[in-house]
Design an enzyme around this catalytic site. Structure first.
Site, PDB file in Angstrom:
ATOM      1  N   HIS A 176     -57.012 113.476  61.979  1.00 11.09           N
ATOM      2  CA  HIS A 176     -56.411 113.587  60.647  1.00 11.09           C
ATOM      3  C   HIS A 176     -57.403 113.314  59.516  1.00 11.09           C
ATOM      4  O   HIS A 176     -57.326 113.921  58.467  1.00 11.09           O
ATOM      5  CB  HIS A 176     -55.177 112.685  60.532  1.00 11.09           C
ATOM      6  CG  HIS A 176     -55.488 111.215  60.619  1.00 11.09           C
ATOM      7  ND1 HIS A 176     -55.621 110.561  61.824  1.00 11.09           N
ATOM      8  CD2 HIS A 176     -55.702 110.288  59.670  1.00 11.09           C
ATOM      9  CE1 HIS A 176     -55.901 109.291  61.604  1.00 11.09           C
ATOM     10  NE2 HIS A 176     -55.958 109.091  60.293  1.00 11.09           N
ATOM     11  N   ASP A 177     -58.335 112.387  59.729  1.00 10.64           N
ATOM     12  CA  ASP A 177     -59.262 112.014  58.646  1.00 10.64           C
ATOM     13  C   ASP A 177     -60.638 112.643  58.775  1.00 10.64           C
ATOM     14  O   ASP A 177     -61.588 112.176  58.143  1.00 10.64           O
ATOM     15  CB  ASP A 177     -59.421 110.490  58.613  1.00 10.64           C
ATOM     16  CG  ASP A 177     -58.343 109.818  57.781  1.00 10.64           C
ATOM     17  OD1 ASP A 177     -57.716 110.499  56.949  1.00 10.64           O
ATOM     18  OD2 ASP A 177     -58.134 108.600  57.963  1.00 10.64           O
ATOM     19  N   LYS A 230     -63.068 113.094  55.936  1.00 12.87           N
ATOM     20  CA  LYS A 230     -63.805 111.978  55.332  1.00 12.87           C
ATOM     21  C   LYS A 230     -65.315 112.075  55.599  1.00 12.87           C
ATOM     22  O   LYS A 230     -66.097 111.395  54.950  1.00 12.87           O
ATOM     23  CB  LYS A 230     -63.276 110.632  55.847  1.00 12.87           C
ATOM     24  CG  LYS A 230     -61.946 110.222  55.202  1.00 12.87           C
ATOM     25  CD  LYS A 230     -61.522 108.838  55.672  1.00 12.87           C
ATOM     26  CE  LYS A 230     -60.198 108.403  55.060  1.00 12.87           C
ATOM     27  NZ  LYS A 230     -59.738 107.115  55.626  1.00 12.87           N
ATOM     28  N   HIS A 242     -60.286 114.756  51.114  1.00 17.65           N
ATOM     29  CA  HIS A 242     -60.540 114.747  52.560  1.00 17.65           C
ATOM     30  C   HIS A 242     -59.493 115.562  53.318  1.00 17.65           C
ATOM     31  O   HIS A 242     -59.768 116.080  54.400  1.00 17.65           O
ATOM     32  CB  HIS A 242     -60.662 113.315  53.116  1.00 17.65           C
ATOM     33  CG  HIS A 242     -59.372 112.589  53.346  1.00 17.65           C
ATOM     34  ND1 HIS A 242     -58.693 111.913  52.362  1.00 17.65           N
ATOM     35  CD2 HIS A 242     -58.630 112.400  54.480  1.00 17.65           C
ATOM     36  CE1 HIS A 242     -57.612 111.349  52.875  1.00 17.65           C
ATOM     37  NE2 HIS A 242     -57.553 111.631  54.156  1.00 17.65           N
ATOM     38  N   HIS A 269     -51.255 115.059  56.356  1.00 19.17           N
ATOM     39  CA  HIS A 269     -50.898 113.679  56.718  1.00 19.17           C
ATOM     40  C   HIS A 269     -50.702 112.767  55.508  1.00 19.17           C
ATOM     41  O   HIS A 269     -50.214 111.650  55.651  1.00 19.17           O
ATOM     42  CB  HIS A 269     -51.897 113.088  57.720  1.00 19.17           C
ATOM     43  CG  HIS A 269     -53.251 112.756  57.167  1.00 19.17           C
ATOM     44  ND1 HIS A 269     -54.206 113.696  56.917  1.00 19.17           N
ATOM     45  CD2 HIS A 269     -53.811 111.573  56.810  1.00 19.17           C
ATOM     46  CE1 HIS A 269     -55.299 113.116  56.435  1.00 19.17           C
ATOM     47  NE2 HIS A 269     -55.077 111.818  56.359  1.00 19.17           N
ATOM     48  N   HIS A 270     -51.061 113.217  54.303  1.00 20.17           N
ATOM     49  CA  HIS A 270     -50.777 112.424  53.094  1.00 20.17           C
ATOM     50  C   HIS A 270     -49.682 113.034  52.223  1.00 20.17           C
ATOM     51  O   HIS A 270     -49.473 112.600  51.090  1.00 20.17           O
ATOM     52  CB  HIS A 270     -52.049 112.212  52.273  1.00 20.17           C
ATOM     53  CG  HIS A 270     -53.012 111.256  52.910  1.00 20.17           C
ATOM     54  ND1 HIS A 270     -52.710 109.911  53.102  1.00 20.17           N
ATOM     55  CD2 HIS A 270     -54.245 111.438  53.441  1.00 20.17           C
ATOM     56  CE1 HIS A 270     -53.740 109.324  53.707  1.00 20.17           C
ATOM     57  NE2 HIS A 270     -54.679 110.222  53.925  1.00 20.17           N
ATOM     58  N   ASP A 293     -50.545 106.662  60.827  1.00 16.43           N
ATOM     59  CA  ASP A 293     -51.744 106.347  60.048  1.00 16.43           C
ATOM     60  C   ASP A 293     -51.515 105.158  59.114  1.00 16.43           C
ATOM     61  O   ASP A 293     -52.318 104.226  59.066  1.00 16.43           O
ATOM     62  CB  ASP A 293     -52.145 107.587  59.232  1.00 16.43           C
ATOM     63  CG  ASP A 293     -53.434 107.383  58.450  1.00 16.43           C
ATOM     64  OD1 ASP A 293     -54.350 106.698  58.960  1.00 16.43           O
ATOM     65  OD2 ASP A 293     -53.530 107.917  57.327  1.00 16.43           O
TER      66      ASP A 293
HETATM   67  P1  C2E Z   1     -56.786 104.626  54.893  1.00 20.36           P
HETATM   68  O1  C2E Z   1     -57.451 103.338  54.596  1.00 20.36           O
HETATM   69  O2  C2E Z   1     -56.860 105.124  56.313  1.00 20.36           O
HETATM   70  O3  C2E Z   1     -55.287 104.512  54.480  1.00 20.36           O
HETATM   71  C1  C2E Z   1     -54.350 105.477  54.863  1.00 20.36           C
HETATM   72  C2  C2E Z   1     -53.077 105.326  54.063  1.00 20.36           C
HETATM   73  O4  C2E Z   1     -52.463 104.074  54.364  1.00 20.36           O
HETATM   74  C3  C2E Z   1     -53.253 105.319  52.563  1.00 20.36           C
HETATM   75  O5  C2E Z   1     -53.342 106.638  52.042  1.00 20.36           O
HETATM   76  C4  C2E Z   1     -51.980 104.618  52.121  1.00 20.36           C
HETATM   77  O6  C2E Z   1     -50.889 105.508  52.189  1.00 20.36           O
HETATM   78  C5  C2E Z   1     -51.802 103.574  53.197  1.00 20.36           C
HETATM   79  N1  C2E Z   1     -52.423 102.318  52.772  1.00 20.36           N
HETATM   80  C6  C2E Z   1     -53.573 101.787  53.208  1.00 20.36           C
HETATM   81  N2  C2E Z   1     -53.807 100.603  52.596  1.00 20.36           N
HETATM   82  C7  C2E Z   1     -52.782 100.384  51.763  1.00 20.36           C
HETATM   83  C8  C2E Z   1     -52.440  99.314  50.867  1.00 20.36           C
HETATM   84  O7  C2E Z   1     -53.180  98.328  50.704  1.00 20.36           O
HETATM   85  N3  C2E Z   1     -51.288  99.462  50.173  1.00 20.36           N
HETATM   86  C9  C2E Z   1     -50.470 100.534  50.324  1.00 20.36           C
HETATM   87  N4  C2E Z   1     -49.332 100.595  49.609  1.00 20.36           N
HETATM   88  N5  C2E Z   1     -50.757 101.561  51.167  1.00 20.36           N
HETATM   89  C10 C2E Z   1     -51.898 101.476  51.870  1.00 20.36           C
HETATM   90  P2  C2E Z   1     -54.008 106.858  50.612  1.00 20.36           P
HETATM   91  O8  C2E Z   1     -53.528 105.838  49.644  1.00 20.36           O
HETATM   92  O9  C2E Z   1     -53.764 108.290  50.276  1.00 20.36           O
HETATM   93  O10 C2E Z   1     -55.534 106.636  50.850  1.00 20.36           O
HETATM   94  C11 C2E Z   1     -56.304 107.531  51.578  1.00 20.36           C
HETATM   95  C12 C2E Z   1     -57.626 106.935  51.907  1.00 20.36           C
HETATM   96  O11 C2E Z   1     -58.333 106.681  50.692  1.00 20.36           O
HETATM   97  C13 C2E Z   1     -57.554 105.591  52.616  1.00 20.36           C
HETATM   98  O12 C2E Z   1     -57.413 105.788  53.985  1.00 20.36           O
HETATM   99  C14 C2E Z   1     -58.890 104.985  52.230  1.00 20.36           C
HETATM  100  O13 C2E Z   1     -59.932 105.530  53.023  1.00 20.36           O
HETATM  101  C15 C2E Z   1     -59.111 105.497  50.826  1.00 20.36           C
HETATM  102  N6  C2E Z   1     -58.646 104.522  49.827  1.00 20.36           N
HETATM  103  C16 C2E Z   1     -57.436 104.464  49.228  1.00 20.36           C
HETATM  104  N7  C2E Z   1     -57.408 103.457  48.315  1.00 20.36           N
HETATM  105  C17 C2E Z   1     -58.617 102.871  48.355  1.00 20.36           C
HETATM  106  C18 C2E Z   1     -59.217 101.763  47.632  1.00 20.36           C
HETATM  107  O14 C2E Z   1     -58.614 101.118  46.781  1.00 20.36           O
HETATM  108  N8  C2E Z   1     -60.508 101.451  47.940  1.00 20.36           N
HETATM  109  C19 C2E Z   1     -61.208 102.143  48.862  1.00 20.36           C
HETATM  110  N9  C2E Z   1     -62.475 101.767  49.106  1.00 20.36           N
HETATM  111  N10 C2E Z   1     -60.676 103.188  49.560  1.00 20.36           N
HETATM  112  C20 C2E Z   1     -59.413 103.533  49.300  1.00 20.36           C
HETATM  113 FE    FE Z   2     -56.268 110.278  55.430  1.00 21.56          FE
HETATM  114 FE    FE Z   3     -56.535 107.353  58.865  1.00 24.81          FE
END
Ligand code: C2E
Ligand code: FE
Ligand code: FE
Ligand code: SIN
Ligand code: SIN
Ligand code: SIN
Length: 392
Positions: free
Chosen positions: A241-242, A245, A270, A296-297, A325
């Protein structure tokens, strides 16, 4: 059931040879079944049964070539487990090497016979017919072997050798196409898993993220009533899925803090990048992986990205992977956040039921929670392990 000797279905006549009518019926019945089979094991078993019934042999075996190991092997030999012999050895190996069928009255009078398996199993091989299979491009793919004619004198006739050649020519095409299909599927599985791991290592996501998302998706798929085959398919594609990235810069991917609006806009790409990487493949598995990477998003209420799809316009595999995920992302440490406690995670799924997530799938998620937690325990990351024990 197909393993049963079916002399009752095709009763033998007094002279222990099939009549033309019987032969036609056997060939017709079996080739129809074989042509519809997709699994190599089933094709081999059906072919072995067809050969045995056509010429009234005690055993019939389909040997295939394992070039990587330099061996001949058979997964179905009536009454025996898998047998492996060195490529080129035995009567069967000789027949494959020369491309010539062989009819042997007593294997023990033939120096080419490999009697090792008889010694091991106590079986007495006497008469043998061996007919090589040749693929579309003329290369050897294996051989048909019938052992021990079921008559008092126990020998086969040249007529029966011709009949086995007939069986080989009818079933050979199906065998080759199933072998190709299996090889393609195996290659795709390898590529998909390798690519998923690349995506994971680039984003420095914790060790078993890809593995856990695959296992969670499998459990959720079974939970919503998909067949084991389909759940297996999703399990293979969800680790991808990712994959998009890989194209996101480290400065964004591994940023310790919250992303700016521009950074998040970049990050969201991504999904499309992954989709574009995979979509042009004609392969079933990679096509499904493309859909999962793309969707997936997406969110059930239409506020997700990149297309803003809603409800069942989002492919079921995308909806399932979204839950797997997020469940894993929330429960894991990321560069930008600490893992959440389970209660807080469950509360989020409750709040997002019908908003981010398909409500029916959230119910299934709750039902399957014990299994999901078992998977989480089984594939616990080293880092989070340390963190947890450090807490006590
Ligand atoms: P990921 O870390 O694999 O997170 C996948 C999804 O899990 C996120 O999609 C979100 O729906 C949920 N998620 C993860 N952590 C949190 C959280 O702390 N709070 C909430 N409410 N949901 C969470 P999303 O938001 O579309 O993000 C996609 C990807 O973007 C993330 O994959 C991560 O790689 C990056 N990302 C998102 N926000 C941040 C951030 O604040 N800082 C960094 N460094 N990366 C981020
Ligand atoms: Fe993703
Ligand atoms: Fe993931
Ligand atoms: C075997 O059954 O192990 C091989 C017999 C042979 O082809 O010599
Ligand atoms: C994320 O951190 O993955 C975005 C969602 C949030 O910050 O609550
Ligand atoms: C996609 O839009 O993600 C692929 C199209 C599809 O759902 O088949």
């Amino acid at each position: 059931m197909i393993n049963e000797p079916s002399d009752t279905a095709y009763p033998e006549n007094s002279c222990n040879e099939r009549t033309p009518d019987q032969l036609l019926r056997i060939i017709f019945d079996y080739t129809a079944k074989i042509a519809n089979e997709r699994s190599l094991g089933s094709v081999l078993l059906l072919m072995a049964n067809m050969g045995r019934e056509m010429i009234l042999a005690d055993r019939c075996t389909v040997w295939l070539i394992d070039r990587a190991r330099g061996e001949l092997f058979t997964t179905v030999a009536h009454g025996v487990d898998e047998i492996r012999i060195p490529l080129g050895s035995g009567i069967v190996g000789h027949s494959i090497a020369t491309g010539q069928p062989l009819l042997i009255e007593d294997a023990y009078n033939d120096p080419r016979h490999n009697a090792e398996n008889d010694r091991r199993t106590g079986y007495r091989t006497k008469s043998i017919i061996t007919v090589p299979f040749v693929g579309n491009d003329g290369s050897n793919i294996g051989a048909y072997q019938a052992v021990n004619k079921l008559t008092p004198n126990g020998v086969f006739t040249t007529h029966e050798l011709e009949q086995l050649q007939l069986a080989a020519s009818y079933a050979g095409k199906s065998l080759e196409s199933v072998m190709l299909h299996e090889e393609i599927m195996a290659t795709q599985r390898e590529i998909i898993f390798a690519m998923g791991e690349i995506g994971e290592s680039r984003s420095k996501e914790t060790g078993h993220h890809v593995k856990r998302v695959a296992e969670y998706s499998f459990v959720l798929a079974l939970g919503c009533g998909l067949s084991a085959d389909e759940a297996e398919l999703l399990k293979m594609v969800s680790p991808m899925h990712d994959i998009g990235k890989v194209a996101i810069p480290d400065a964004v991917l591994q940023k310790p803090g919250k992303l700016t609006a521009e950074e998040f806009a970049l990050m969201k790409r991504h999904t499309e990048i992954g989709y574009n990487l995979l979509k042009s493949s004609g392969r079933e598995l990679l096509k499904m992986a493309a859909v999962v990477a793309h969707q997936h998003h997406e969110k059930w209420n239409g506020t997700g990205y990149p297309q803003g799809l809603s409800g069942e316009d989002i492919h079921l595999y995308g909806r399932i992977t979204a839950i797997a995920d997020v469940f894993d992302a929330l429960g894991s440490d990321r560069a930008y956040k600490k893992a959440w406690e389970l209660d807080r995670i469950l509360q989020l799924f409750d709040e997002e039921r019908g908003r981010h997530f398909d409500p029916r799938l959230v119910d299934i998620f709750m039902e399957q929670l014990p299994k999901l937690l078992e998977i989480r325990d089984r594939y616990r990351d080293f880092e989070s392990n340390e963190r947890e024990t450090g807490r006590h």
